[in-house]
Design an enzyme around this catalytic site. Structure first.
Site, PDB file in Angstrom:
ATOM      1  N   CYS A   1       0.813  -1.223   0.000  1.00  0.00           N
ATOM      2  CA  CYS A   1       0.000   0.000   0.000  1.00  0.00           C
ATOM      3  C   CYS A   1       0.845   1.271   0.000  1.00  0.00           C
ATOM      4  CB  CYS A   1      -0.934   0.011   1.208  1.00  0.00           C
ATOM      5  SG  CYS A   1      -1.904  -1.495   1.380  1.00  0.00           S
TER       6      CYS A   1
ATOM      7  N   CYS B   1      -0.618   2.858   6.185  1.00  0.00           N
ATOM      8  CA  CYS B   1      -0.161   1.576   6.710  1.00  0.00           C
ATOM      9  C   CYS B   1       0.165   0.669   5.535  1.00  0.00           C
ATOM     10  CB  CYS B   1      -1.210   0.945   7.620  1.00  0.00           C
ATOM     11  SG  CYS B   1      -2.778   0.541   6.813  1.00  0.00           S
TER      12      CYS B   1
ATOM     13  N   HIS C   1      -9.310   2.274  -2.666  1.00  0.00           N
ATOM     14  CA  HIS C   1      -7.910   2.003  -2.346  1.00  0.00           C
ATOM     15  C   HIS C   1      -7.260   1.117  -3.415  1.00  0.00           C
ATOM     16  CE1 HIS C   1      -4.311   1.116  -0.254  1.00  0.00           C
ATOM     17  NE2 HIS C   1      -4.753   0.285   0.676  1.00  0.00           N
TER      18      HIS C   1
END
Length: 394
Positions: A88, A379, A349
């Site tokens: 991510c 994160c 996302h």
């Protein structure tokens, strides 16, 4: 050490899973934002030294997706590029790597960002397919899960890490649903007011049935209610608190920024948008991966010589409401400063792009509100976090 500045920042609108961008590859999305970022920066493409793009779900995309994207964008074959996979954090790490190269005197102008099409992620046969199955059943693996959403250390879904964080830090279902509703409302208001217009570049989508222009985030649920969120069942643990409504989505999109050495940008007559003050990563237990932004933010602030109270606006990726709330509680976020236009729970996302996407959104929100200091943080699956501090330049 040389100063690094951002001279342009763009993103695509974010597509839903199997939505409007489902037929547009990550490479094509990357090419779109690379080209647009260079055009917005008003620099000669011949002056681009390198392209760095985050991309997580690379299986089946071919060699070095970043190189493919830069060539499709129209850049010369002499321009080099490489692909970053920090899950991510890939998109933001790409920007940090660009800054490092410039600070080291290895380049003056780099396009950095991220790209992901989760809708087009393939399925994989297990390793027995190479040598022969002989007897028994084989297994097919979903690349989205195997390479994107499953903890490789513990063998469970990222959603379980969010459940772990919720239990560890006392984050209730009600708190998570409330955060999710606020994110949806802020995103809906931002779309309605045109707050994202300046940062979004349109994508020309061509399918067998039609051709259209995609230019508005399609994942937000403008009609979301507390009652509807409360009615959703836990997604990962029957007795848990994490649901599809208080977690981020599976999405498609891309973002890119042009990063330059400050004196070179000024010498070229450009007007830098912001200076990169610091960047840092931090490690945490994989089972509590959502807490990664805590050490990363602390390190980035220390490197910038700042306190959290000095920061005017924050973009913190909402991978899950549970981890977002726990991070905010631990660091002491001012809710009025964080994700002012909604976060990933509402917007989505696209994992390899999100780090760059939140930086793009942060910069444009700072411009719209005439703010000076900003923090972007995410994160990272596997137990890491990443953060960057920027200073807007007038």
């Amino acid at each position: 050490m040389k100063n690094c500045v951002i001279v342009s920042a763009v993103r695509t609108a974010i597509g839903s899973f199997n939505g409007s961008l489902a037929s547009t590859s990550a490479i094509d999305l990357g090419a779109t934002v690379i080209k647009a970022a260079i055009e917005r920066a008003k620099i000669d493409s011949q002056h681009v030294d390198e392209v760095i793009m985050g991309n997580v779900l690379q299986a089946g995309l071919g060699q070095n997706p970043a190189r493919q994207a830069l060539l499709k964008s129209g850049l010369a074959e002499t321009v080099c590029g490489f692909t970053v996979n920090k899950v991510c954090g890939s998109g933001l790490k790409s920007v940090a790597l660009a800054a490092q190269a410039i600070q080291a005197g290895q380049a003056q102008s780099i396009v950095a960002g991220g790209m992901e099409n989760m809708s087009l992620a393939p399925y994989l046969l297990d390793a027995k397919a190479r040598s022969g199955y002989r007897l028994g059943d084989g297994q097919v693996y979903d690349v989205i899960l195997r390479d994107g959403l499953m903890c490789a250390t513990h063998g469970y879904h990222m959603g379980i890490t969010a459940e772990n964080v919720a239990k560890e830090y006392g984050i209730t279902r009600e708190m998570q649903d409330e955060l999710a509703l606020h994110s949806q409302r802020k995103a809906a208001a931002a779309i309605e007011s045109g707050a994202f217009t300046a940062e979004i570049v349109p994508v020309n989508v061509v399918t067998r049935k039609k051709t259209f222009v995609f230019s508005q985030d399609e994942f937000p649920k403008a009609n979301s209610t507390a009652e509807a969120l409360g009615a959703l069942r836990p997604a990962f643990d029957k007795a848990g608190t994490v649901t599809a409504g208080n977690a981020s989505g599976i999405n498609d999109g891309a973002a890119a920024l042009v990063i330059m050495e400050e004196s070179a940008a000024l010498a070229a007559g450009l007007t830098p948008l912001a200076r990169i003050k610091s960047y840092a990563s931090g490690g945490v237990p994989p089972a509590l991966m959502g807490m990664g932004p805590v050490p990363a933010t602390q390190k980035a602030l220390q490197l910038a010589g700042l306190q959290l109270a000095d920061i005017d606006l924050i973009e913190a990726n909402e991978a899950f409401a549970a981890q977002f709330l726990a991070v905010g509680k631990n660091l002491g976020f001012d809710s009025e400063k964080v994700n002012v236009n909604g976060g990933a729970i509402a917007l989505g996302h696209p994992i390899g792009a999100s780090g760059a996407r939140i930086l793009v959104t942060l910069l444009h929100a700072m411009q719209a509100r005439d703010k000076t200091l900003g923090l972007a943080t995410l994160c990272i699956g596997g137990g890491q976090g990443i953060a960057m501090v920027i200073e807007r330049l007038n």
